[in-house]
Design a protein around this motif. Sequence first.
Motif, mmCIF file in Angstrom:
data_model
loop_
_atom_site.group_PDB
_atom_site.id
_atom_site.type_symbol
_atom_site.label_atom_id
_atom_site.label_comp_id
_atom_site.label_asym_id
_atom_site.label_seq_id
_atom_site.Cartn_x
_atom_site.Cartn_y
_atom_site.Cartn_z
ATOM 1 N N ASP A 27 5.359 15.813 39.020
ATOM 2 C CA ASP A 27 4.380 16.354 38.068
ATOM 3 C C ASP A 27 3.148 15.449 38.002
ATOM 4 N N ASP A 82 -0.348 13.474 32.741
ATOM 5 C CA ASP A 82 1.112 13.283 32.664
ATOM 6 C C ASP A 82 1.492 11.876 32.199
ATOM 7 N N HIS A 107 2.078 16.153 28.380
ATOM 8 C CA HIS A 107 3.128 16.915 27.675
ATOM 9 C C HIS A 107 4.232 16.009 27.121
ATOM 10 N N CYS A 127 3.073 18.794 32.874
ATOM 11 C CA CYS A 127 1.630 18.640 32.691
ATOM 12 C C CYS A 127 0.909 19.662 33.575
ATOM 13 N N ASP A 157 9.505 18.918 37.327
ATOM 14 C CA ASP A 157 9.756 18.591 35.913
ATOM 15 C C ASP A 157 10.724 19.563 35.224
HETATM 16 MN MN MN Z 1 5.582 15.399 33.563
#
Ligand code: MN
Length: 317
Positions: A27, A82, A107, A127, A157
């Motif tokens: 991610d 991220d 996130h 993210c 993720d």
């Molecule tokens: Mn992530």
Amino acid sequence: MTLDNIKEEILNSKNIIILTHEVPDGDAIGSSLAMYIGLKQLGKDVDIVIPKYSKTYSFLPCINKIKAEGKIENYDLAIALDCGDIKRLNGFSNYFENANCKISIDHHEANTMFADYNFVNPTAPACSQILITVLKALNIEITKDIGTCLLTGIITDTGGFKYQNVKPETFEFAAEILSKGVNVSEIYKKTLQTVSKEKFELRKRAINRIELLEEGKIAFTYITQEDEEQTNSEDHDGIVEIGRDIEGVEISIFLRQNDNNEYKISLRSNDYVNVSDICLLLGGGGHMRAAGGTITGVSFEKAKEKVISECKKHLHK
Ligand code: MN
Ligand code: 5GP
């Protein structure tokens, strides 16, 4: 609205640096590369700075644009992706702090809101999922290359759309991305299935050492620097999930020796323990079901005892 501010700042900036968290996962790399390609579409001068990353991600578009260092001191704009905490910016918080404007898109539940504009949504599983909204707000076309990077972030993720963080929108975004011709099977294979022989050897060591504690509710394992040297692999991605997949396990603990007296912790849970709470107590952070931190200045035995004792407390809460 934060998104409007972010849009304005991006459109008004020329030199932009993209940063992400240390030991970057799919991610972190996927969202950074998607942002890079998108900003290039807008004609920006962009540096994407990540000092070290796994070769698992070498198939991603524009991966060769990643640099180990920035080229100027003061960027117009720094974007952290991220990353929940400025301390985790790969030792590059100076580029972030020196930039005229600072944006964080993330996130992580325990995000410390360290930027001028924080676009943080802890309910998003990746993210990369949030980034689709940002790129669209900037009228950036979601091309096949951008889609490949974003879907890599979402797939890694969510463990391949299987974690509790998956939402109806996750599939909607994925469907939209797939319509651009992205090869989902390749992403899946490269990120979640194939392991190098070296990584396989490292995993074997971790598997052989798994201890089950608290009537099998806690799984514990570790990797030392010596293991890394002997197997020639530093790729720990996925090791902590092996313990979590054992029937009856609620918390899986993985300790990796960084330095003689420094241990990186990775925690995962299955159903009810909030491992982010545990990692916050240990100076780290993360998400409810996946979190991490670092324990310094103690021996391996002490680090092990400390993390296990916190986990036990949370298991019985
Ligand atoms: Mn992530
Ligand atoms: P991992 O166990 O895969 O390294 O990390 C799991 C999650 O916890 C990721 O979302 C990661 O960003 C977060 N995380 C890992 N280590 C730390 C840390 O030291 N501090 C914070 N704030 N988050 C961490």
